[in-house]
Design a protein around this motif. Structure first.
Motif, PDB file in Angstrom:
ATOM      1  N   ARG A 103       0.822  -1.209   0.000  1.00  0.00           N
ATOM      2  CA  ARG A 103       0.000   0.000   0.000  1.00  0.00           C
ATOM      3  C   ARG A 103       0.860   1.265   0.000  1.00  0.00           C
ATOM      4  O   ARG A 103       0.457   2.289  -0.537  1.00  0.00           O
ATOM      5  CB  ARG A 103      -0.953  -0.013   1.196  1.00  0.00           C
ATOM      6  CG  ARG A 103      -2.181  -0.842   0.935  1.00  0.00           C
ATOM      7  CD  ARG A 103      -3.045  -0.242  -0.196  1.00  0.00           C
ATOM      8  NE  ARG A 103      -3.955  -1.228  -0.779  1.00  0.00           N
ATOM      9  CZ  ARG A 103      -3.930  -1.625  -2.017  1.00  0.00           C
ATOM     10  NH1 ARG A 103      -3.010  -1.167  -2.842  1.00  0.00           N
ATOM     11  NH2 ARG A 103      -4.816  -2.487  -2.469  1.00  0.00           N
ATOM     12  N   ASN A 123       3.684   1.446  -1.607  1.00  0.00           N
ATOM     13  CA  ASN A 123       4.137   1.534  -3.000  1.00  0.00           C
ATOM     14  C   ASN A 123       3.048   2.080  -3.913  1.00  0.00           C
ATOM     15  O   ASN A 123       3.311   2.907  -4.789  1.00  0.00           O
ATOM     16  CB  ASN A 123       4.586   0.154  -3.479  1.00  0.00           C
ATOM     17  CG  ASN A 123       5.790  -0.356  -2.697  1.00  0.00           C
ATOM     18  OD1 ASN A 123       6.505   0.417  -2.067  1.00  0.00           O
ATOM     19  ND2 ASN A 123       6.013  -1.654  -2.731  1.00  0.00           N
ATOM     20  N   THR A 124       1.809   1.608  -3.735  1.00  0.00           N
ATOM     21  CA  THR A 124       0.726   2.129  -4.573  1.00  0.00           C
ATOM     22  C   THR A 124       0.453   3.599  -4.274  1.00  0.00           C
ATOM     23  O   THR A 124       0.102   4.366  -5.173  1.00  0.00           O
ATOM     24  CB  THR A 124      -0.545   1.297  -4.378  1.00  0.00           C
ATOM     25  OG1 THR A 124      -0.908   1.274  -2.985  1.00  0.00           O
ATOM     26  CG2 THR A 124      -0.340  -0.126  -4.855  1.00  0.00           C
ATOM     27  N   ARG A 150       0.248   6.870  -6.736  1.00  0.00           N
ATOM     28  CA  ARG A 150      -0.882   7.799  -6.722  1.00  0.00           C
ATOM     29  C   ARG A 150      -0.431   9.236  -6.502  1.00  0.00           C
ATOM     30  O   ARG A 150      -1.073  10.173  -6.991  1.00  0.00           O
ATOM     31  CB  ARG A 150      -1.866   7.403  -5.619  1.00  0.00           C
ATOM     32  CG  ARG A 150      -2.678   6.159  -5.911  1.00  0.00           C
ATOM     33  CD  ARG A 150      -3.702   6.404  -6.992  1.00  0.00           C
ATOM     34  NE  ARG A 150      -4.578   5.246  -7.174  1.00  0.00           N
ATOM     35  CZ  ARG A 150      -5.410   5.105  -8.191  1.00  0.00           C
ATOM     36  NH1 ARG A 150      -5.469   6.046  -9.130  1.00  0.00           N
ATOM     37  NH2 ARG A 150      -6.176   4.033  -8.292  1.00  0.00           N
ATOM     38  N   LEU A 194      -5.672  -0.020 -10.355  1.00  0.00           N
ATOM     39  CA  LEU A 194      -4.881  -0.950  -9.550  1.00  0.00           C
ATOM     40  C   LEU A 194      -5.728  -2.179  -9.267  1.00  0.00           C
ATOM     41  O   LEU A 194      -6.672  -2.121  -8.480  1.00  0.00           O
ATOM     42  CB  LEU A 194      -4.432  -0.300  -8.231  1.00  0.00           C
ATOM     43  CG  LEU A 194      -3.569   0.965  -8.348  1.00  0.00           C
ATOM     44  CD1 LEU A 194      -3.362   1.596  -6.987  1.00  0.00           C
ATOM     45  CD2 LEU A 194      -2.222   0.641  -8.979  1.00  0.00           C
ATOM     46  N   THR A 241      -5.860  -5.970  -7.770  1.00  0.00           N
ATOM     47  CA  THR A 241      -5.115  -6.790  -6.814  1.00  0.00           C
ATOM     48  C   THR A 241      -5.637  -8.218  -6.821  1.00  0.00           C
ATOM     49  O   THR A 241      -6.846  -8.447  -6.771  1.00  0.00           O
ATOM     50  CB  THR A 241      -5.221  -6.201  -5.397  1.00  0.00           C
ATOM     51  OG1 THR A 241      -4.705  -4.869  -5.391  1.00  0.00           O
ATOM     52  CG2 THR A 241      -4.426  -7.036  -4.405  1.00  0.00           C
ATOM     53  N   THR A 278      -0.430  -6.620  -7.244  1.00  0.00           N
ATOM     54  CA  THR A 278      -1.232  -5.561  -7.858  1.00  0.00           C
ATOM     55  C   THR A 278      -0.760  -5.292  -9.282  1.00  0.00           C
ATOM     56  O   THR A 278       0.444  -5.158  -9.524  1.00  0.00           O
ATOM     57  CB  THR A 278      -1.147  -4.270  -7.026  1.00  0.00           C
ATOM     58  OG1 THR A 278      -1.739  -4.502  -5.746  1.00  0.00           O
ATOM     59  CG2 THR A 278      -1.892  -3.132  -7.708  1.00  0.00           C
ATOM     60  N   ALA A 330      -0.878  -2.551 -12.154  1.00  0.00           N
ATOM     61  CA  ALA A 330      -1.110  -1.117 -12.339  1.00  0.00           C
ATOM     62  C   ALA A 330      -1.050  -0.777 -13.819  1.00  0.00           C
ATOM     63  O   ALA A 330      -0.155  -1.241 -14.532  1.00  0.00           O
ATOM     64  CB  ALA A 330      -0.081  -0.300 -11.566  1.00  0.00           C
TER      65      ALA A 330
END
Length: 522
Positions: free
Chosen positions: A171, A173-174, A178, A188, A190, A202, A204
């Motif tokens: 999370r 990293n995501t 963002r 994204l 998952t 995930t 992307a």
């Protein structure tokens, strides 16, 4: 695509145990709290970190909070779950959902109705609230575990550019992606891989830029993975690339969020794995592996010169030792007389032919380089540099190798450091040895045979269905603006055409903000 890691337990017992657990997890929760707790304690038997905290809601109705010690926020559980419910005077007649809305001050709450849902929530750090006479539970988003802070990637450092790097938390990293791409068109998706590890992976991509065939292929390849555990993104990379036996990587691994976002804006897809600071990018080409993120942060003419320098030294890293061996063994007429005389004088005390001499020095240099990587940072660089100087000088004085060979190997090692991707450098280093053997056996003819074999392999290689030499296989001027040179930003007005069904090929028009602003209009 089936991979299994079996323990010392017999293979006949292990699958049956997993099937029994799978059937048990499908059972719905019971009305009786004691029955549900007995089931969970049976699943988590011999687990010292499995905690059951019993209490009474409003002093009347029995309830329990179940969590894993070290993965859940115990202070948050006491403050936002147990304390408000124990003091709830209106608990009688209210169900668990109503109490959650009125009393539990946690934003992330969801209902769980089966034993498998409870186990999944608890294993991910979410404490689960169960109440007597209700066949549902409540998973609260009170996750808390130790994690590494955001740091600069050690393997992809840059003079100019962002200093942020991915961590082992998915999370985080995501969220880094963002922060750069704020458009809701970045999607994204998952999924969970690994029967025991239950690792979240995930995908992307940017909707409208990524090809539908690419996304379908990524989902299909990930969906076919069947393995006991995923501990790092390297597991996934090896199982989804087109040609696993090739020395060249067919996916780009990076720790930099800016590299991932730049690839997404080109219509590529990225794969992020829980527990790994490396993201995988697909598809890629040979030139993607030779490009550095810093190329796009420096002035375009500086980046172009450095890029050509990098191409030249990559070729030198591959061919220089084999050319030296071939010329010295079979083609002495190509060397000027004075230089040939000095080289013959230097090689006079050496008892080995040039082929054996080159292989000895190359193996020694690679061993020193790997030793420098594995040693602590404080002594690694010093040991590798001092070791190379001392061993090289001692070998020359002992008459084991010649001074020109030491120079050639040293220049080759420096050239390999110009390659920005470590995995690409490994591929070139692996191919260097068969080329040296061919050069010592057949001379320049052997080198040409090796080069032809490498080119044929690259022509047949694909990355998620896209040819590895995509850009130069179908040469287009607009594609060359970011391959042979790094054109200025106001001239990069088209995206690379990776697939035939890629929906968008043109970038947003860019204007140069100098002068009248008309020169750089695309």
């Amino acid at each position: 695509m089936r991979t299994r890691y079996y323990s010392k337990v017999s293979a006949s017992r292990s699958p049956r145990t997993r099937r029994e657990m799978s059937e048990q997890e499908k059972q719905p929760l019971d009305l009786a709290l004691t029955v549900n707790l007995e089931r969970l304690q049976t699943v988590y038997t011999s687990c010292s970190d499995f905690i059951v905290r019993k209490f009474a809601i409003g002093g009347q109705m029995e309830a329990a909070v179940i969590y894993i010690d070290g993965m859940s926020d115990t202070n948050g559980i006491d403050k936002y779950v147990i304390a408000p419910l124990m003091n709830a005077e209106d608990a009688e007649g209210a169900n668990l959902s109503q109490l959650a809305e009125k009393r539990i001050g946690v934003s992330d709450k969801r209902i769980v109705s089966t034993l498998g849902d409870c186990i999944g929530a608890i294993s991910n750090g979410l404490p689960v609230l169960l109440r007597d006479q209700e066949a549902i539970g409540l998973a609260c988003g009170l996750i808390k575990w130790e994690q590494r802070s955001i740091e600069e990637p050690a393997a992809e450092s840059a003079i100019r550019g962002p200093r942020e790097g991915f961590t082992e938390t998915l999370r985080v990293n995501t969220s880094l992606l963002r922060r750069i791409i704020k458009s809701p068109l970045m999607k994204l998706e998952t999924i969970t891989l690994g029967e025991y590890t239950q690792t979240k992976v995930t995908i992307a991509y940017i909707e409208g830029l990524a090809s539908a065939s690419l996304l379908q292929e990524v989902r299909s390849r990930l969906g076919r993975i069947e393995i006991d555990g995923i501990l790092e993104s390297g597991y996934i990379e090896e199982m989804i690339e087109d040609t696993p036996r090739s020395p060249f990587p067919q996916l780009l691994s990076t720790e930099r969020p800016d590299v991932v976002c730049a690839s997404l804006l080109e219509g590529r897809a990225a794969i992020l794995t829980e527990g790994s600071p490396y993201a995988l990018i697909a598809p890629i080409s040979l030139f993607t592996l030779l490009q550095s993120p810093e190329d796009y942060y420096q002035r375009f003419w500086v980046s172009t010169v450095i890029r050509w320098l990098r191409y030249f030294f990559a070729i030198m890293s591959l061919l220089l030792p084999s050319l030296y061996v071939a010329v010295l063994t079979y083609h002495q007429e190509m060397v000027p007389g004075s230089l040939l005389s000095s080289m013959a004088t230097a090689r006079e005390p050496v008892p080995f032919p040039a082929l054996i001499e080159a292989l000895m020095m190359e193996v020694t240099f690679e061993a020193l380089r790997e030793a420098g990587l594995r040693l602590p940072k404080q002594v690694g660089a010093a040991v590798s540099i001092v070791g190379a100087l001392v061993i090289g000088q001692a070998a020359v004085q002992a008459g084991l190798v010649s001074a020109p060979m030491v120079i050639v190997v040293a220049i080759t090692g420096i050239a390999s450091f110009m390659i920005p991707r470590y995995i690409t450098g490994i591929a070139i280093r692996m191919l260097r040895f068969p080329l040296i053997i061919l050069a010592g056996t057949f001379g320049l003819l052997g080198i040409m045979m090796g080069i032809i074999a490498i080119v044929l392999h690259l022509c047949a290689l694909k990355s998620f269905g896209m040819p590895f030499l995509h850009t130069i296989a179908t040469p287009k001027f607009r594609e060359m603006k970011d391959i042979l040179i790094r054109a200025p930003w106001w001239a990069l007005d088209t995206r690379p055409q990776l697939y035939d069904d890629q929906p968008v090929s043109h970038r947003q028009p860019v204007k140069q903000a100098t002068g009248s602003g008309q020169e750089g209009e695309s």
